[in-house]
Write a protein that holds these residues in place. Structure first.
Motif, PDB file in Angstrom:
ATOM      1  N   LEU A 258       0.842  -1.203   0.000  1.00 21.18           N
ATOM      2  CA  LEU A 258       0.000   0.000   0.000  1.00 21.18           C
ATOM      3  C   LEU A 258       0.873   1.247   0.000  1.00 21.18           C
ATOM      4  CD1 LEU A 258      -2.107  -2.183   0.805  1.00 21.18           C
ATOM      5  CD2 LEU A 258      -3.138  -0.481   2.310  1.00 21.18           C
ATOM      6  N   PHE A 259       1.930   1.217   0.784  1.00 22.81           N
ATOM      7  CA  PHE A 259       2.817   2.376   0.893  1.00 22.81           C
ATOM      8  C   PHE A 259       3.482   2.678  -0.448  1.00 22.81           C
ATOM      9  CE2 PHE A 259       6.854   4.412   2.469  1.00 22.81           C
ATOM     10  CZ  PHE A 259       6.250   5.597   2.849  1.00 22.81           C
ATOM     11  N   ARG A 260       3.855   1.625  -1.171  1.00 26.27           N
ATOM     12  CA  ARG A 260       4.477   1.836  -2.490  1.00 26.27           C
ATOM     13  C   ARG A 260       3.513   2.532  -3.444  1.00 26.27           C
ATOM     14  NH1 ARG A 260       7.084  -3.335  -1.398  1.00 26.27           N
ATOM     15  NH2 ARG A 260       5.351  -4.476  -2.345  1.00 26.27           N
ATOM     16  N   LEU A 261       2.249   2.174  -3.351  1.00 28.70           N
ATOM     17  CA  LEU A 261       1.241   2.758  -4.245  1.00 28.70           C
ATOM     18  C   LEU A 261       0.842   4.169  -3.820  1.00 28.70           C
ATOM     19  CD1 LEU A 261      -1.060  -0.367  -4.621  1.00 28.70           C
ATOM     20  CD2 LEU A 261       0.060   0.807  -6.537  1.00 28.70           C
ATOM     21  N   SER A 262       0.938   4.464  -2.523  1.00 26.43           N
ATOM     22  CA  SER A 262       0.391   5.715  -1.992  1.00 26.43           C
ATOM     23  C   SER A 262       1.039   6.964  -2.579  1.00 26.43           C
ATOM     24  CB  SER A 262       0.514   5.745  -0.462  1.00 26.43           C
ATOM     25  OG  SER A 262       1.876   5.776  -0.071  1.00 26.43           O
ATOM     26  N   LYS A 263       2.245   6.831  -3.083  1.00 22.85           N
ATOM     27  CA  LYS A 263       2.920   8.006  -3.677  1.00 22.85           C
ATOM     28  C   LYS A 263       2.211   8.484  -4.947  1.00 22.85           C
ATOM     29  CE  LYS A 263       6.363   5.525  -6.503  1.00 22.85           C
ATOM     30  NZ  LYS A 263       5.721   4.206  -6.408  1.00 22.85           N
ATOM     31  N   ASP A 264       1.371   7.613  -5.531  1.00 19.86           N
ATOM     32  CA  ASP A 264       0.638   7.980  -6.740  1.00 19.86           C
ATOM     33  C   ASP A 264      -0.773   8.481  -6.457  1.00 19.86           C
ATOM     34  OD1 ASP A 264       2.793   7.253  -8.409  1.00 19.86           O
ATOM     35  OD2 ASP A 264       2.188   5.144  -8.356  1.00 19.86           O
ATOM     36  N   CYS A 265      -1.141   8.550  -5.171  1.00 21.07           N
ATOM     37  CA  CYS A 265      -2.457   9.087  -4.823  1.00 21.07           C
ATOM     38  C   CYS A 265      -2.492  10.594  -5.095  1.00 21.07           C
ATOM     39  CB  CYS A 265      -2.778   8.826  -3.347  1.00 21.07           C
ATOM     40  SG  CYS A 265      -3.060   7.083  -2.947  1.00 21.07           S
ATOM     41  N   ARG A 266      -3.674  11.100  -5.430  1.00 19.78           N
ATOM     42  CA  ARG A 266      -3.811  12.520  -5.741  1.00 19.78           C
ATOM     43  C   ARG A 266      -3.477  13.384  -4.525  1.00 19.78           C
ATOM     44  NH1 ARG A 266      -9.473  14.524  -8.071  1.00 19.78           N
ATOM     45  NH2 ARG A 266      -8.894  12.918  -9.613  1.00 19.78           N
ATOM     46  N   PHE A 267      -3.885  12.922  -3.344  1.00 13.30           N
ATOM     47  CA  PHE A 267      -3.663  13.709  -2.132  1.00 13.30           C
ATOM     48  C   PHE A 267      -2.590  13.057  -1.265  1.00 13.30           C
ATOM     49  CE2 PHE A 267      -8.142  14.397  -3.314  1.00 13.30           C
ATOM     50  CZ  PHE A 267      -8.083  15.766  -3.565  1.00 13.30           C
ATOM     51  N   GLY A 268      -1.702  13.880  -0.735  1.00 10.50           N
ATOM     52  CA  GLY A 268      -0.609  13.373   0.088  1.00 10.50           C
ATOM     53  C   GLY A 268      -1.066  12.758   1.384  1.00 10.50           C
ATOM     54  N   ASN A 269      -2.221  13.185   1.895  1.00 10.61           N
ATOM     55  CA  ASN A 269      -2.742  12.645   3.158  1.00 10.61           C
ATOM     56  C   ASN A 269      -3.885  11.660   2.916  1.00 10.61           C
ATOM     57  OD1 ASN A 269      -4.603  14.457   2.225  1.00 10.61           O
ATOM     58  ND2 ASN A 269      -4.978  15.438   4.214  1.00 10.61           N
ATOM     59  N   CYS A 270      -3.873  11.010   1.771  1.00 18.20           N
ATOM     60  CA  CYS A 270      -4.942  10.074   1.405  1.00 18.20           C
ATOM     61  C   CYS A 270      -5.025   8.927   2.409  1.00 18.20           C
ATOM     62  CB  CYS A 270      -4.675   9.519   0.005  1.00 18.20           C
ATOM     63  SG  CYS A 270      -5.999   8.487  -0.649  1.00 18.20           S
ATOM     64  N   THR A 271      -6.231   8.625   2.869  1.00 19.90           N
ATOM     65  CA  THR A 271      -6.436   7.504   3.797  1.00 19.90           C
ATOM     66  C   THR A 271      -6.827   6.230   3.064  1.00 19.90           C
ATOM     67  OG1 THR A 271      -8.783   8.013   4.123  1.00 19.90           O
ATOM     68  CG2 THR A 271      -7.199   9.089   5.618  1.00 19.90           C
ATOM     69  N   HIS A 272      -6.998   6.333   1.727  1.00 20.07           N
ATOM     70  CA  HIS A 272      -7.341   5.178   0.880  1.00 20.07           C
ATOM     71  C   HIS A 272      -8.709   4.602   1.239  1.00 20.07           C
ATOM     72  CE1 HIS A 272      -3.121   5.812   0.361  1.00 20.07           C
ATOM     73  NE2 HIS A 272      -2.791   5.183   1.465  1.00 20.07           N
ATOM     74  N   THR A 273      -9.604   5.479   1.690  1.00 17.98           N
ATOM     75  CA  THR A 273     -10.950   5.017   2.037  1.00 17.98           C
ATOM     76  C   THR A 273     -12.025   5.621   1.147  1.00 17.98           C
ATOM     77  OG1 THR A 273     -11.138   6.762   3.718  1.00 17.98           O
ATOM     78  CG2 THR A 273     -10.341   4.603   4.459  1.00 17.98           C
ATOM     79  N   HIS A 274     -11.874   6.922   0.792  1.00 18.43           N
ATOM     80  CA  HIS A 274     -12.950   7.572   0.048  1.00 18.43           C
ATOM     81  C   HIS A 274     -12.454   8.654  -0.907  1.00 18.43           C
ATOM     82  CE1 HIS A 274     -12.057  10.215   3.426  1.00 18.43           C
ATOM     83  NE2 HIS A 274     -12.490  11.210   2.668  1.00 18.43           N
ATOM     84  N   GLU A 275     -11.182   9.010  -0.817  1.00 17.26           N
ATOM     85  CA  GLU A 275     -10.686  10.152  -1.582  1.00 17.26           C
ATOM     86  C   GLU A 275     -10.636   9.848  -3.083  1.00 17.26           C
ATOM     87  OE1 GLU A 275      -8.688  10.092   2.492  1.00 17.26           O
ATOM     88  OE2 GLU A 275      -9.159   8.661   0.896  1.00 17.26           O
ATOM     89  N   PRO A 276     -10.928  10.859  -3.913  1.00 18.84           N
ATOM     90  CA  PRO A 276     -10.782  10.679  -5.365  1.00 18.84           C
ATOM     91  C   PRO A 276      -9.307  10.577  -5.729  1.00 18.84           C
ATOM     92  CG  PRO A 276     -11.304  12.975  -4.857  1.00 18.84           C
ATOM     93  CD  PRO A 276     -11.428  12.215  -3.571  1.00 18.84           C
ATOM     94  N   GLY A 277      -9.036   9.839  -6.815  1.00 16.83           N
ATOM     95  CA  GLY A 277      -7.659   9.721  -7.278  1.00 16.83           C
ATOM     96  C   GLY A 277      -6.783   8.886  -6.362  1.00 16.83           C
ATOM     97  N   CYS A 278      -7.384   7.914  -5.677  1.00 18.35           N
ATOM     98  CA  CYS A 278      -6.627   7.061  -4.748  1.00 18.35           C
ATOM     99  C   CYS A 278      -6.031   5.889  -5.514  1.00 18.35           C
ATOM    100  CB  CYS A 278      -7.531   6.549  -3.628  1.00 18.35           C
ATOM    101  SG  CYS A 278      -6.729   5.330  -2.557  1.00 18.35           S
ATOM    102  N   ALA A 279      -4.717   5.834  -5.567  1.00 21.65           N
ATOM    103  CA  ALA A 279      -4.032   4.778  -6.309  1.00 21.65           C
ATOM    104  C   ALA A 279      -4.207   3.412  -5.655  1.00 21.65           C
ATOM    105  CB  ALA A 279      -2.545   5.110  -6.422  1.00 21.65           C
ATOM    106  N   VAL A 280      -4.384   3.398  -4.345  1.00 20.85           N
ATOM    107  CA  VAL A 280      -4.547   2.125  -3.639  1.00 20.85           C
ATOM    108  C   VAL A 280      -5.880   1.484  -3.992  1.00 20.85           C
ATOM    109  CG1 VAL A 280      -4.867   1.078  -1.355  1.00 20.85           C
ATOM    110  CG2 VAL A 280      -3.007   2.722  -1.738  1.00 20.85           C
ATOM    111  N   ARG A 281      -6.953   2.269  -3.948  1.00 18.23           N
ATOM    112  CA  ARG A 281      -8.265   1.684  -4.268  1.00 18.23           C
ATOM    113  C   ARG A 281      -8.370   1.327  -5.747  1.00 18.23           C
ATOM    114  NH1 ARG A 281     -12.702   4.746  -3.451  1.00 18.23           N
ATOM    115  NH2 ARG A 281     -11.549   6.698  -3.194  1.00 18.23           N
ATOM    116  N   GLU A 282      -7.701   2.087  -6.596  1.00 18.59           N
ATOM    117  CA  GLU A 282      -7.680   1.744  -8.019  1.00 18.59           C
ATOM    118  C   GLU A 282      -6.964   0.408  -8.237  1.00 18.59           C
ATOM    119  OE1 GLU A 282      -5.854   5.104  -9.843  1.00 18.59           O
ATOM    120  OE2 GLU A 282      -7.603   6.425  -9.543  1.00 18.59           O
TER     121      GLU A 282
END
Length: 312
Positions: A258-282
């Motif tokens: 998850l941590f490896r993917l999180s750098k590609d999330c749209r938001f730096g403080n993404c919790t990977h639960t509901h935010e748009p552009g979340c690389a983890v949920r994608e």
């Protein structure tokens, strides 16, 4: 006369200290505490300590603890906010699991791995009792679990302490290291240790037929020397593993994929639960990360918001 020694056994009240002159029994004084760590046990197996001269009863007092290279903790069973140090100064945390009789939950595995990651202790998984996985469905489950954790980057070994299968691979993995052994009751830790240290003959427990869970046989932590070099620390079987004081914005740090993917999330403080552009949920939707691992992440995330709750 003060002397240094290694804590090799802890019963809570009494400690066995290995010194250059042999073993000494020691206690700690009631007001002995380590600054900055609130635990039920200030001294743990694996600690290097200073002890005074033994008294008439042969028991010494621990007067100082050397700085620890690392340590690993778990939440105490009855005191929700207190933690206990399982072991200190270890090279590896080895989680013994079983896929049948009893079956270890992936949530338990993930919480142990996350805790090891948080305390900078390399972790590995040993799947025991593979001799009981006899049908095709069982073997497919074994392959799937080994692939899941191996693909994340963890070392995974499948062994049978009962038949000796792959025990030599385990011996090589433990050689010249100080390794903590942990796991649910009933996964065969004592049988594994008896196979690794000939002549030790630790008591092994029966499996409860009613609940398919192990009965506790180890009631304290103890260190044993391995014949080919290295040490192992046996710990009481645990039924639950409460993570300790994880900050909400750091939980994904302890799940490597998850941590490896999180750098590609749209938001730096993404919790990977509901935010748009979340690389983890994608990635989850593309089945590139396991649903079980994501569910475990959510359970730890929830606990970071509600400290004191227990999870299995």
């Amino acid at each position: 006369m003060a002397m240094k020694g290694l804590v090799t056994r802890s019963t809570g009240a009494l400690f066995t200290i290995l010194t250059e002159n042999g073993e000494v029994q020691a206690k700690i004084k009631g007001n002995f505490r380590i600054k900055g760590i609130r635990t039920t046990n200030p001294v743990a197996v694996g600690d290097t300590v200073t002890i005074g001269t033994p008294g008439p009863d042969g028991v010494a007092y621990i007067t100082a603890i050397d700085d620890r290279r690392n340590y690993i903790v778990r939440r105490s069973i009855n005191l929700s906010k207190a933690v206990s140090i399982i072991a200190a100064n270890i090279d590896c945390a080895m989680l013994v699991v079983t896929l049948a009789h009893p079956s270890t939950s992936t949530t338990f595995i993930d919480r142990f791995l996350a805790t090891a990651q948080a305390y900078n202790v390399p972790a590995m998984i040993v799947i025991n009792k593979i001799d009981l996985l006899t049908d095709e469905e069982d073997r497919e489950l074994l392959d799937a679990v080994m692939y899941l954790y191996g693909s994340i980057g963890y070392e995974v070994l499948a062994v049978s302490a009962a038949t000796g299968e792959n025990m030599e691979l385990l011996r090589q993995a433990l050689k010249d290291k100080t390794t903590l052994l942990s796991g649910n009751s009933g996964v065969g830790k004592s049988t594994l240790i008896n196979g690794l240290v000939p002549g030790l003959d630790l008591k092994t427990g029966e499996i409860s037929a009613a609940h398919d869970t192990g009965m506790h046989t180890t009631t304290f932590s103890e260190m044993f020397s391995l014949p080919d070099g290295g040490r192992i620390i046996d710990t009481p079987g645990v039924r639950g593993f409460g993570t300790v004081e994880f900050q909400r914005d750091e939980v994904d740090h302890y799940f490597p994929e998850l941590f490896r993917l999180s750098k590609d999330c749209r938001f730096g403080n993404c919790t990977h639960t509901h935010e748009p552009g979340c690389a983890v949920r994608e990635a989850l939707e593309r089945h590139e990360i396991a649903q079980s691992r994501y569910n475990s992440y959510l359970s730890v995330l929830e606990e970071s918001e509600k400290p004191g709750e227990k999870y299995r």
